[in-house]
Design an enzyme around this catalytic site. Structure first.
Site, PDB file in Angstrom:
ATOM      1  N   ASN A   1       0.703  -1.289   0.034  1.00  0.00           N
ATOM      2  CA  ASN A   1       0.346  -0.315  -0.051  1.00  0.00           C
ATOM      3  C   ASN A   1       0.713   0.897   0.131  1.00  0.00           C
ATOM      4  O   ASN A   1       1.846   1.499   1.212  1.00  0.00           O
ATOM      5  CB  ASN A   1      -0.990   0.331   1.211  1.00  0.00           C
TER       6      ASN A   1
ATOM      7  N   LYS B   1       0.074   4.361   0.324  1.00  0.00           N
ATOM      8  CA  LYS B   1      -0.487   5.507   0.322  1.00  0.00           C
ATOM      9  C   LYS B   1      -0.361   6.263  -0.565  1.00  0.00           C
ATOM     10  O   LYS B   1      -0.190   6.760  -1.460  1.00  0.00           O
ATOM     11  CB  LYS B   1       0.241   5.748   2.137  1.00  0.00           C
TER      12      LYS B   1
ATOM     13  N   HIS C   1      -9.383   1.147   4.610  1.00  0.00           N
ATOM     14  CA  HIS C   1      -8.224   1.700   5.767  1.00  0.00           C
ATOM     15  C   HIS C   1      -8.183   2.488   6.829  1.00  0.00           C
ATOM     16  O   HIS C   1      -9.067   3.759   6.380  1.00  0.00           O
ATOM     17  CB  HIS C   1      -7.110   1.995   4.685  1.00  0.00           C
TER      18      HIS C   1
ATOM     19  N   GLU D   1      -6.670   4.717   8.027  1.00  0.00           N
ATOM     20  CA  GLU D   1      -6.517   6.179   7.512  1.00  0.00           C
ATOM     21  C   GLU D   1      -7.557   6.619   6.801  1.00  0.00           C
ATOM     22  O   GLU D   1      -7.834   8.221   7.212  1.00  0.00           O
ATOM     23  CB  GLU D   1      -5.552   6.348   6.457  1.00  0.00           C
TER      24      GLU D   1
ATOM     25  N   GLU E   1      -4.824  -4.656  10.497  1.00  0.00           N
ATOM     26  CA  GLU E   1      -4.417  -4.044  10.725  1.00  0.00           C
ATOM     27  C   GLU E   1      -4.274  -3.229  11.942  1.00  0.00           C
ATOM     28  O   GLU E   1      -5.106  -2.288  12.085  1.00  0.00           O
ATOM     29  CB  GLU E   1      -4.276  -2.757   9.422  1.00  0.00           C
TER      30      GLU E   1
ATOM     31  N   GLY F   1       2.596   2.116  10.594  1.00  0.00           N
ATOM     32  CA  GLY F   1       4.150   3.460  10.505  1.00  0.00           C
ATOM     33  C   GLY F   1       4.728   4.117  11.611  1.00  0.00           C
ATOM     34  O   GLY F   1       4.789   4.329  12.055  1.00  0.00           O
TER      35      GLY F   1
ATOM     36  N   SER G   1       3.681  -2.229   9.871  1.00  0.00           N
ATOM     37  CA  SER G   1       5.381  -1.961  10.380  1.00  0.00           C
ATOM     38  C   SER G   1       5.525  -3.706  10.075  1.00  0.00           C
ATOM     39  O   SER G   1       6.853  -4.372  10.563  1.00  0.00           O
ATOM     40  CB  SER G   1       5.764  -1.886  11.466  1.00  0.00           C
TER      41      SER G   1
HETATM   42  P1  13P Z   1       3.147   0.196   7.360  1.00  0.00           P
HETATM   43  O1  13P Z   1       3.917  -1.146   6.507  1.00  0.00           O
HETATM   44  O2  13P Z   1       3.604   1.632   6.580  1.00  0.00           O
HETATM   45  O3  13P Z   1       3.407   0.066   8.993  1.00  0.00           O
HETATM   46  O4  13P Z   1       1.904   0.548   6.839  1.00  0.00           O
HETATM   47  C1  13P Z   1       0.388  -0.463   6.843  1.00  0.00           C
HETATM   48  C2  13P Z   1      -0.169  -0.239   6.611  1.00  0.00           C
HETATM   49  O5  13P Z   1      -0.996   0.684   6.934  1.00  0.00           O
HETATM   50  C3  13P Z   1      -0.157  -1.150   5.348  1.00  0.00           C
HETATM   51  O6  13P Z   1      -2.056  -0.869   4.584  1.00  0.00           O
END
Ligand code: 13P
Length: 252
Positions: free
Chosen positions: A9, A11, A95, A97, A165, A171, A210
């Site tokens: 992803n 983002k 997601h 976010e 997640e 992150g 992560s």
């Molecule tokens: P990270 O791998 O950067 O922690 O992000 C995970 C994520 O939100 C994937 O959708």
């Protein structure tokens, strides 16, 4: 055992120069049934070019969200048919976010998943608890609630993917322990079987948060972990492919 899915992803990262990463990943992954499936969910602006860069390879390209409607007066939004036409095979919905910064509720996520399916896309439905929900012992209750709401209306035989997640692991470099992952993934599997019957066994459940080349070797073999949804570590071909290679070794 389900065929693993190693999904990236990106983002809100990626300009034209980053299509090289798509090309590098596409050139390295295998389409063999014994190999994991691979996917990069890129920004919508790069979708059609990424699809071209991946053409003829086993790498699939996906979107990061879609509107619940197929078209209409929704300025700035992108619909599932648009993603499909640009070359997407998958789309992430729900997601954290999107839930946090765009107020997307379980009801909206369910409608987005339906729209994706109706357009021939495979939705990757995300769930996960906040740090406060975990520390107050609410994880499984919260995840159950999200599953119930976000999968509302889905038929048993529909192709979709689930991603767990935990928000506190996204992150942050803070990874869930294998015991924490196993507990939630086993719970999600039981939920899916309860909801869909036997087909619930073959819904892939991805872990995200992560995930990196260093910890993939411990996380990917965990009970009911059918792959990963990878943020930061999917931006570099070498890191993404290192995780893919770990999954190959497990699958083989
Ligand atoms: P990270 O791998 O950067 O922690 O992000 C995970 C994520 O939100 C994937 O959708």
């Amino acid at each position: 055992m389900n065929r693993k899915l190693i999904a990236g992803n990106w983002k809100m990262n990626g300009l034209r120069a980053d299509l090289q990463t798509v090309g590098d990943v596409a050139a390295a992954v295998s389409g063999a049934a014994a190999a994991p499936e691979t996917l990069l969910c890129v920004p919508a602006t790069l979708l059609s070019q990424a699809a071209l860069a991946a053409e003829g390879s086993a790498l699939r390209i996906g979107g990061q969200t879609c509107h619940s409607q197929q078209k209409g007066a929704f300025t700035g939004d992108i619909s599932a048919p648009m993603l499909k036409e640009a070359g997407a095979a998958y789309v992430i919905v729900g997601h954290s976010e999107r839930r946090t910064f765009h107020g997307e509720t379980d009801e909206i996520v369910a409608a987005q998943a339906q729209s994706a399916i109706g357009s021939g896309l495979v939705p990757i439905v995300c769930v996960g608890e906040t740090p406060e929900e975990r520390s107050s012992g609410q994880t499984l209750t919260v995840v159950a609630e999200q599953l119930k709401g976000s999968l509302a209306g889905l038929e048993p035989a529909t192709a979709f993917v689930l991603a767990y997640e935990p928000l506190w692991a996204i992150g942050t470099g803070k990874v869930a322990t294998t015991a924490q992952i196993a507990e939630v993934h086993d719970f999600v599997r039981q939920f899916l079987i309860g909801r869909f019957g036997e087909p619930g066994q073959s819904v892939r459940i991805l872990y995200g948060g992560s995930l990196n080349p260093g910890n993939a070797v411990e996380i990917l073999p965990v009970s009911n972990v059918d792959g990963g949804l990878i943020g930061g570590a999917s931006l570099k071909a070498a890191d993404f492919l290192a995780i893919y290679n770990t999954a190959c070794a497990l699958q083989g």
